[in-house]
Write an enzyme that holds these catalytic residues in place. Structure first.
Site, mmCIF file in Angstrom:
data_model
loop_
_atom_site.group_PDB
_atom_site.id
_atom_site.type_symbol
_atom_site.label_atom_id
_atom_site.label_comp_id
_atom_site.label_asym_id
_atom_site.label_seq_id
_atom_site.Cartn_x
_atom_site.Cartn_y
_atom_site.Cartn_z
ATOM 1 N N LYS A 89 0.828 -1.210 0.000
ATOM 2 C CA LYS A 89 0.000 0.000 0.000
ATOM 3 C C LYS A 89 0.865 1.264 0.000
ATOM 4 O O LYS A 89 0.353 2.365 0.196
ATOM 5 C CB LYS A 89 -0.895 0.015 1.263
ATOM 6 C CG LYS A 89 -1.937 -1.064 1.283
ATOM 7 C CD LYS A 89 -2.918 -0.880 2.444
ATOM 8 C CE LYS A 89 -2.322 -1.271 3.765
ATOM 9 N NZ LYS A 89 -3.265 -1.227 4.887
ATOM 10 N N LYS A 106 2.818 2.127 2.327
ATOM 11 C CA LYS A 106 2.750 2.670 3.686
ATOM 12 C C LYS A 106 3.840 1.970 4.477
ATOM 13 O O LYS A 106 4.161 0.820 4.178
ATOM 14 C CB LYS A 106 1.413 2.289 4.322
ATOM 15 C CG LYS A 106 0.374 3.400 4.357
ATOM 16 C CD LYS A 106 -0.862 2.957 5.076
ATOM 17 C CE LYS A 106 -1.132 3.844 6.292
ATOM 18 N NZ LYS A 106 -2.471 3.640 6.854
HETATM 19 N N1 CTP Z 1 -9.451 5.725 13.361
HETATM 20 C C1 CTP Z 1 -10.415 6.516 14.026
HETATM 21 N N2 CTP Z 1 -10.075 7.771 14.481
HETATM 22 C C2 CTP Z 1 -8.821 8.251 14.274
HETATM 23 C C3 CTP Z 1 -7.831 7.455 13.627
HETATM 24 C C4 CTP Z 1 -8.184 6.190 13.179
HETATM 25 O O1 CTP Z 1 -11.560 6.098 14.212
HETATM 26 N N3 CTP Z 1 -8.528 9.478 14.692
HETATM 27 C C5 CTP Z 1 -9.836 4.412 12.865
HETATM 28 C C6 CTP Z 1 -9.722 4.302 11.342
HETATM 29 O O2 CTP Z 1 -10.859 4.884 10.712
HETATM 30 C C7 CTP Z 1 -9.650 2.797 11.153
HETATM 31 C C8 CTP Z 1 -8.882 2.337 12.423
HETATM 32 O O3 CTP Z 1 -8.954 3.430 13.353
HETATM 33 O O4 CTP Z 1 -10.959 2.220 11.170
HETATM 34 C C9 CTP Z 1 -7.432 2.001 12.127
HETATM 35 O O5 CTP Z 1 -6.872 3.132 11.458
HETATM 36 P P1 CTP Z 1 -5.358 3.277 10.993
HETATM 37 O O6 CTP Z 1 -5.332 3.609 9.538
HETATM 38 O O7 CTP Z 1 -4.559 2.134 11.460
HETATM 39 O O8 CTP Z 1 -4.944 4.570 11.860
HETATM 40 P P2 CTP Z 1 -4.662 6.086 11.476
HETATM 41 O O9 CTP Z 1 -4.270 6.807 12.726
HETATM 42 O O10 CTP Z 1 -5.801 6.636 10.668
HETATM 43 O O11 CTP Z 1 -3.359 5.945 10.585
HETATM 44 P P3 CTP Z 1 -2.883 6.747 9.285
HETATM 45 O O12 CTP Z 1 -2.686 8.171 9.716
HETATM 46 O O13 CTP Z 1 -1.595 6.050 8.905
HETATM 47 O O14 CTP Z 1 -4.003 6.557 8.260
#
Ligand code: CTP
Length: 136
Positions: free
Chosen positions: A44, A46
């Site tokens: 991805k 990432k």
């Molecule tokens: N999530 C959430 N609230 C946030 C961050 C994440 O509800 N502030 C949720 C995402 O929508 C997803 C889950 O947590 O369902 C896992 O998200 P992930 O992508 O691992 O975390 P992120 O902090 O969003 O990471 P990135 O910034 O790399 O996208």
């Protein structure tokens, strides 16, 4: 028993992740989490700061989480739903609409994201601190 399934990278665990996991678990009796493998993250484009084993150990210690299994591809979700007999598929609303096709297998729910926190932001802040230290 009502089983909930969700997915994510869950790198540098923060309150947004915990809120999502708690609310997902409250939708049923058992929460199973598909955790992005390091190889799938690479696919991805990432990268995570913590590797799979570290992220898994942290997730498994959370009381809302019952099972953690590896997510290795985009295509495995339908098989996972069948294997774990999931009743509800939950994701944060940043994914709104993206997984509606799974609704022929189970209920699909998108929960509101917790505002103003994400792993990306934490990593950017850490990067800024490292840059400041380099300039001292
Ligand atoms: N999530 C959430 N609230 C946030 C961050 C994440 O509800 N502030 C949720 C995402 O929508 C997803 C889950 O947590 O369902 C896992 O998200 P992930 O992508 O691992 O975390 P992120 O902090 O969003 O990471 P990135 O910034 O790399 O996208």
């Amino acid at each position: 028993m009502k089983t909930i399934i969700t997915y994510g990278t869950f790198d540098i665990l923060h309150a947004g992740h915990i809120n999502l996991l708690r609310r997902a678990r409250e939708c049923g009796d058992r929460l199973v989490v598909g955790l992005s493998s390091d190889e799938f993250n690479q696919c991805k484009h990432k990268s995570s700061l913590l590797n799979y084993d570290n992220r898994k150990a942290v997730l498994e210690a959370i009381r809302f989480v019952d099972v953690v299994f590896p997510e290795q591809s985009w295509e495995q979700k339908a098989d996972d739903i069948r294997r774990y007999r999931a009743d509800v598929f939950v994701m944060g609303h940043d994914w709104l609409g993206k997984f509606d096709f799974l609704s022929e297998l189970c209920e699909v729910k998108y929960l509101p994201r917790t505002p103003e926190i994400s792993t990306t932001e934490i990593r950017q802040s850490l990067g800024a601190v490292v840059q400041q230290v380099k300039h001292v």
